[in-house]
Write an enzyme that holds these catalytic residues in place. Sequence first.
Site, PDB file in Angstrom:
ATOM      1  N   GLY A  69       0.911  -1.057   0.568  1.00 41.65           N
ATOM      2  CA  GLY A  69      -0.363  -0.124   0.325  1.00 41.65           C
ATOM      3  C   GLY A  69       1.295   1.227  -0.433  1.00 41.65           C
ATOM      4  O   GLY A  69       1.845   1.005   0.631  1.00 41.65           O
ATOM      5  N   HIS A  79      -3.977   1.294   8.631  1.00 39.20           N
ATOM      6  CA  HIS A  79      -2.237   1.632   8.413  1.00 39.20           C
ATOM      7  C   HIS A  79      -2.499   2.946   7.409  1.00 39.20           C
ATOM      8  O   HIS A  79      -1.707   3.968   7.429  1.00 39.20           O
ATOM      9  CB  HIS A  79      -1.231   0.465   7.868  1.00 39.20           C
ATOM     10  CG  HIS A  79      -0.136   1.473   7.690  1.00 39.20           C
ATOM     11  ND1 HIS A  79       0.857   0.196   8.608  1.00 39.20           N
ATOM     12  CD2 HIS A  79       0.347   1.598   6.722  1.00 39.20           C
ATOM     13  CE1 HIS A  79       1.985   1.108   7.996  1.00 39.20           C
ATOM     14  NE2 HIS A  79       2.133   2.088   6.987  1.00 39.20           N
ATOM     15  N   GLU A  80      -2.964   2.519   6.121  1.00 36.37           N
ATOM     16  CA  GLU A  80      -2.927   3.899   5.036  1.00 36.37           C
ATOM     17  C   GLU A  80      -3.092   4.871   5.602  1.00 36.37           C
ATOM     18  O   GLU A  80      -3.132   6.834   5.050  1.00 36.37           O
ATOM     19  CB  GLU A  80      -3.304   3.474   3.509  1.00 36.37           C
ATOM     20  CG  GLU A  80      -2.915   2.317   3.166  1.00 36.37           C
ATOM     21  CD  GLU A  80      -1.033   2.516   2.563  1.00 36.37           C
ATOM     22  OE1 GLU A  80      -0.700   3.427   3.120  1.00 36.37           O
ATOM     23  OE2 GLU A  80      -0.232   1.165   3.063  1.00 36.37           O
ATOM     24  N   HIS A 135      -2.108   6.999   7.869  1.00 32.74           N
ATOM     25  CA  HIS A 135      -0.962   7.800   7.412  1.00 32.74           C
ATOM     26  C   HIS A 135      -1.730   9.413   6.682  1.00 32.74           C
ATOM     27  O   HIS A 135      -0.805  10.335   6.835  1.00 32.74           O
ATOM     28  CB  HIS A 135      -0.254   7.688   6.441  1.00 32.74           C
ATOM     29  CG  HIS A 135       0.929   6.900   6.264  1.00 32.74           C
ATOM     30  ND1 HIS A 135       1.931   6.593   6.479  1.00 32.74           N
ATOM     31  CD2 HIS A 135       1.180   5.343   5.581  1.00 32.74           C
ATOM     32  CE1 HIS A 135       3.154   6.169   7.181  1.00 32.74           C
ATOM     33  NE2 HIS A 135       2.179   4.741   6.507  1.00 32.74           N
ATOM     34  N   GLN A 154       3.181   9.507   2.307  1.00 32.13           N
ATOM     35  CA  GLN A 154       4.437   9.210   1.845  1.00 32.13           C
ATOM     36  C   GLN A 154       4.736   9.427   0.715  1.00 32.13           C
ATOM     37  O   GLN A 154       6.327   9.582   0.600  1.00 32.13           O
ATOM     38  CB  GLN A 154       4.086   8.394   1.487  1.00 32.13           C
ATOM     39  CG  GLN A 154       3.434   7.190   3.478  1.00 32.13           C
ATOM     40  CD  GLN A 154       3.706   5.171   3.125  1.00 32.13           C
ATOM     41  OE1 GLN A 154       2.782   5.168   2.613  1.00 32.13           O
ATOM     42  NE2 GLN A 154       4.673   4.636   3.484  1.00 32.13           N
ATOM     43  N   CYS A 205       6.035  -0.609   7.516  1.00 27.37           N
ATOM     44  CA  CYS A 205       6.206   0.346   6.567  1.00 27.37           C
ATOM     45  C   CYS A 205       7.057   1.241   4.973  1.00 27.37           C
ATOM     46  O   CYS A 205       8.377   1.265   5.937  1.00 27.37           O
ATOM     47  CB  CYS A 205       5.893   1.529   7.381  1.00 27.37           C
ATOM     48  SG  CYS A 205       5.356   3.055   6.871  1.00 27.37           S
ATOM     49  N   LEU A 206       6.959   1.377   4.695  1.00 20.90           N
ATOM     50  CA  LEU A 206       7.855   2.248   3.438  1.00 20.90           C
ATOM     51  C   LEU A 206       8.906   3.423   3.897  1.00 20.90           C
ATOM     52  O   LEU A 206       9.525   3.892   3.252  1.00 20.90           O
ATOM     53  CB  LEU A 206       7.661   2.287   2.395  1.00 20.90           C
ATOM     54  CG  LEU A 206       6.621   1.041   1.246  1.00 20.90           C
ATOM     55  CD1 LEU A 206       6.062   1.179   0.227  1.00 20.90           C
ATOM     56  CD2 LEU A 206       7.748  -0.393   0.953  1.00 20.90           C
TER      57      LEU A 206
HETATM   58  O1  GNR Z   1       4.117  -3.089   2.815  1.00 21.56           O
HETATM   59  C1  GNR Z   1       3.370  -2.874   3.476  1.00 21.56           C
HETATM   60  N1  GNR Z   1       3.761  -3.607   4.037  1.00 21.56           N
HETATM   61  C2  GNR Z   1       2.481  -3.743   5.366  1.00 21.56           C
HETATM   62  C3  GNR Z   1       2.611  -4.661   5.900  1.00 21.56           C
HETATM   63  C4  GNR Z   1       1.750  -4.862   7.030  1.00 21.56           C
HETATM   64  C5  GNR Z   1       1.479  -3.686   7.627  1.00 21.56           C
HETATM   65  C6  GNR Z   1       1.179  -2.446   6.812  1.00 21.56           C
HETATM   66  C7  GNR Z   1       1.525  -2.827   5.810  1.00 21.56           C
HETATM   67  S1  GNR Z   1       2.165  -1.271   4.317  1.00 21.56           S
HETATM   68  C8  GNR Z   1       3.442  -1.146   3.825  1.00 21.56           C
HETATM   69  C9  GNR Z   1       4.047  -0.460   2.734  1.00 21.56           C
HETATM   70  C10 GNR Z   1       3.070   1.207   3.185  1.00 21.56           C
HETATM   71  O2  GNR Z   1       4.354   1.310   4.052  1.00 21.56           O
HETATM   72  N2  GNR Z   1       2.792   1.858   3.598  1.00 21.56           N
HETATM   73  O3  GNR Z   1       1.639   2.895   4.015  1.00 21.56           O
HETATM   74 NI    NI Z   2       3.538   2.358   5.453  1.00 23.78          NI
END
Ligand code: GNR
Ligand code: NI
Length: 167
Positions: free
Chosen positions: A46, A133-134, A137, A51, A91-92
């Site tokens: 995601g 999670h997104e 952000h 980001q 998270c990236l």
């Molecule tokens: O790539 C991602 N893997 C992930 C794994 C478990 C829970 C959430 C994520 S999101 C993350 C990509 C990212 O940072 N999205 O904001």
């Molecule tokens: Ni993230």
Amino acid sequence: MAILEILQYPDPRLHLPAAKVDKIDASTRQLVSDMVETMYDSEGIGLAATQVNVHRQIVVIDASEDRSGLRVFINPEITRREGMALNQEGCLSVPGVYENVERADSVTVTALDENGARFTLNASGLLATCIQHEMDHLQGKVFVEYLSELKLNRIRAKLKKRQRKAA
Ligand code: GNR
Ligand code: NI
């Protein structure tokens, strides 16, 4: 098409709240397509516009195993949350850090797609985790901020050290 630069924690711009998108036009679709390319290039499941330093409510997600499940969420809203589950997240914007976070186990989300059509999705498992999670952000929240102060300080120190080495 372009690969966009992903902000790295603790960049303060990760804490800016995203504004609602009021018009889905060619530039919005260009951004969506660049976000999709950036997400696949970095092997994420995601990516939120926050980001890539665009503070508008846009998220792309592909939580499928074969990268065939792309979904675009513009102005997403969660209308139902059910159950709780503890799952490991990454998270990236916080590379190399994987920690457990407790979130709703299943959610219903309503959003607009890249053509402006409204859709509603029931999600559970990894997809539900990723949606939450997104959407965090978009509100300026990064998953490590759910952790204890002790863990967060260790993560900050680790990232600082790594950034020093990279410089
Ligand atoms: O790539 C991602 N893997 C992930 C794994 C478990 C829970 C959430 C994520 S999101 C993350 C990509 C990212 O940072 N999205 O904001
Ligand atoms: Ni993230």
